[in-house]
Design a protein around this motif. Sequence first.
Motif, PDB file in Angstrom:
ATOM      1  N   GLY A 191      -3.014  -2.021  13.561  1.00  5.49           N
ATOM      2  CA  GLY A 191      -2.886  -0.574  13.707  1.00  5.49           C
ATOM      3  C   GLY A 191      -2.433  -0.139  15.083  1.00  5.49           C
ATOM      4  N   LEU A 192      -1.831  -1.043  15.854  1.00  7.45           N
ATOM      5  CA  LEU A 192      -1.416  -0.738  17.224  1.00  7.45           C
ATOM      6  C   LEU A 192      -0.006  -0.166  17.315  1.00  7.45           C
ATOM      7  CD1 LEU A 192      -2.885  -3.928  18.948  1.00  7.45           C
ATOM      8  CD2 LEU A 192      -3.881  -1.630  18.837  1.00  7.45           C
ATOM      9  N   VAL A 193       0.699  -0.130  16.187  1.00  5.45           N
ATOM     10  CA  VAL A 193       2.058   0.427  16.151  1.00  5.45           C
ATOM     11  C   VAL A 193       1.984   1.729  15.349  1.00  5.45           C
ATOM     12  CG1 VAL A 193       4.451   0.021  15.478  1.00  5.45           C
ATOM     13  CG2 VAL A 193       3.025  -1.902  16.236  1.00  5.45           C
ATOM     14  N   PRO A 194       2.165   2.878  16.018  1.00  3.69           N
ATOM     15  CA  PRO A 194       1.982   4.167  15.334  1.00  3.69           C
ATOM     16  C   PRO A 194       2.776   4.333  14.039  1.00  3.69           C
ATOM     17  CG  PRO A 194       2.215   4.503  17.686  1.00  3.69           C
ATOM     18  CD  PRO A 194       2.489   3.045  17.430  1.00  3.69           C
ATOM     19  N   SER A 195       4.013   3.849  13.992  1.00  4.08           N
ATOM     20  CA  SER A 195       4.844   4.069  12.807  1.00  4.08           C
ATOM     21  C   SER A 195       4.436   3.209  11.610  1.00  4.08           C
ATOM     22  CB  SER A 195       6.319   3.836  13.137  1.00  4.08           C
ATOM     23  OG  SER A 195       6.506   2.528  13.623  1.00  4.08           O
ATOM     24  N   THR A 196       3.600   2.195  11.820  1.00  6.77           N
ATOM     25  CA  THR A 196       3.176   1.348  10.699  1.00  6.77           C
ATOM     26  C   THR A 196       1.666   1.374  10.490  1.00  6.77           C
ATOM     27  OG1 THR A 196       3.060  -0.602  12.131  1.00  6.77           O
ATOM     28  CG2 THR A 196       5.128  -0.229  10.950  1.00  6.77           C
ATOM     29  N   LYS A 197       1.001   2.238  11.194  1.00  5.87           N
ATOM     30  CA  LYS A 197      -0.466   2.298  11.171  1.00  5.87           C
ATOM     31  C   LYS A 197      -1.036   2.517   9.774  1.00  5.87           C
ATOM     32  CE  LYS A 197      -4.096   4.578  13.773  1.00  5.87           C
ATOM     33  NZ  LYS A 197      -4.352   5.534  14.845  1.00  5.87           N
ATOM     34  N   TYR A 198      -0.344   3.332   8.955  1.00  2.00           N
ATOM     35  CA  TYR A 198      -0.908   3.714   7.660  1.00  2.00           C
ATOM     36  C   TYR A 198      -0.442   2.853   6.489  1.00  2.00           C
ATOM     37  CZ  TYR A 198      -2.465   7.551  10.459  1.00  2.00           C
ATOM     38  OH  TYR A 198      -3.070   8.289  11.446  1.00  2.00           O
ATOM     39  N   GLY A 199       0.297   1.778   6.768  1.00  2.51           N
ATOM     40  CA  GLY A 199       0.770   0.939   5.676  1.00  2.51           C
ATOM     41  C   GLY A 199       0.095  -0.419   5.613  1.00  2.51           C
ATOM     42  N   MET A 200      -0.888  -0.628   6.464  1.00  2.00           N
ATOM     43  CA  MET A 200      -1.515  -1.950   6.550  1.00  2.00           C
ATOM     44  C   MET A 200      -2.136  -2.359   5.225  1.00  2.00           C
ATOM     45  SD  MET A 200      -3.329  -1.768  10.287  1.00  2.00           S
ATOM     46  CE  MET A 200      -4.417  -0.445   9.853  1.00  2.00           C
ATOM     47  N   LYS A 205       0.822  -1.211   0.000  1.00  3.75           N
ATOM     48  CA  LYS A 205       0.000   0.000   0.000  1.00  3.75           C
ATOM     49  C   LYS A 205       0.861   1.269   0.000  1.00  3.75           C
ATOM     50  CE  LYS A 205      -3.561   2.308   2.741  1.00  3.75           C
ATOM     51  NZ  LYS A 205      -4.391   2.185   3.949  1.00  3.75           N
ATOM     52  N   SER A 206       1.890   1.281   0.853  1.00  5.76           N
ATOM     53  CA  SER A 206       2.730   2.477   0.954  1.00  5.76           C
ATOM     54  C   SER A 206       4.096   2.305   0.295  1.00  5.76           C
ATOM     55  CB  SER A 206       2.919   2.853   2.429  1.00  5.76           C
ATOM     56  OG  SER A 206       3.638   1.838   3.106  1.00  5.76           O
ATOM     57  N   SER A 207       4.381   1.110  -0.230  1.00  5.26           N
ATOM     58  CA  SER A 207       5.690   0.794  -0.832  1.00  5.26           C
ATOM     59  C   SER A 207       6.837   1.090   0.128  1.00  5.26           C
ATOM     60  CB  SER A 207       5.889   1.566  -2.138  1.00  5.26           C
ATOM     61  OG  SER A 207       4.948   1.149  -3.086  1.00  5.26           O
ATOM     62  N   ARG A 208       6.632   0.754   1.397  1.00  6.53           N
ATOM     63  CA  ARG A 208       7.637   1.011   2.434  1.00  6.53           C
ATOM     64  C   ARG A 208       8.054  -0.284   3.112  1.00  6.53           C
ATOM     65  NH1 ARG A 208       5.051   4.017   6.702  1.00  6.53           N
ATOM     66  NH2 ARG A 208       6.994   3.628   7.775  1.00  6.53           N
TER      67      ARG A 208
END
Length: 79
Positions: free
Chosen positions: A32-41, A10-13
């Motif tokens: 989504g419980l880890v703030p730094s990876t929340k938006y790449g799920m 999704k985020s290519s990260r």
Amino acid sequence: MFVYILFSEKSSRYYVGQTADVEKRLKRHNQGLVPSTKYGMPWKIVLQIEVETRSGAMLLESKIKKRGAKRFIDSQFGV
């Protein structure tokens, strides 16, 4: 202990971390419980390396982060 590399299409990260339980940690990332990876799920495990000690895991994690996860993977596996 394990050092792991995750990838998000999704985020290519890439994300690099260390833990004693990779599957449990992956669930936390994908809930989504880890703030730094929340938006790449969703995240997928692309590499996990077993290390004997936590200090060894922290050193390897730092080495991978400095080099970059993709470059580390490419150099280790000739991709």
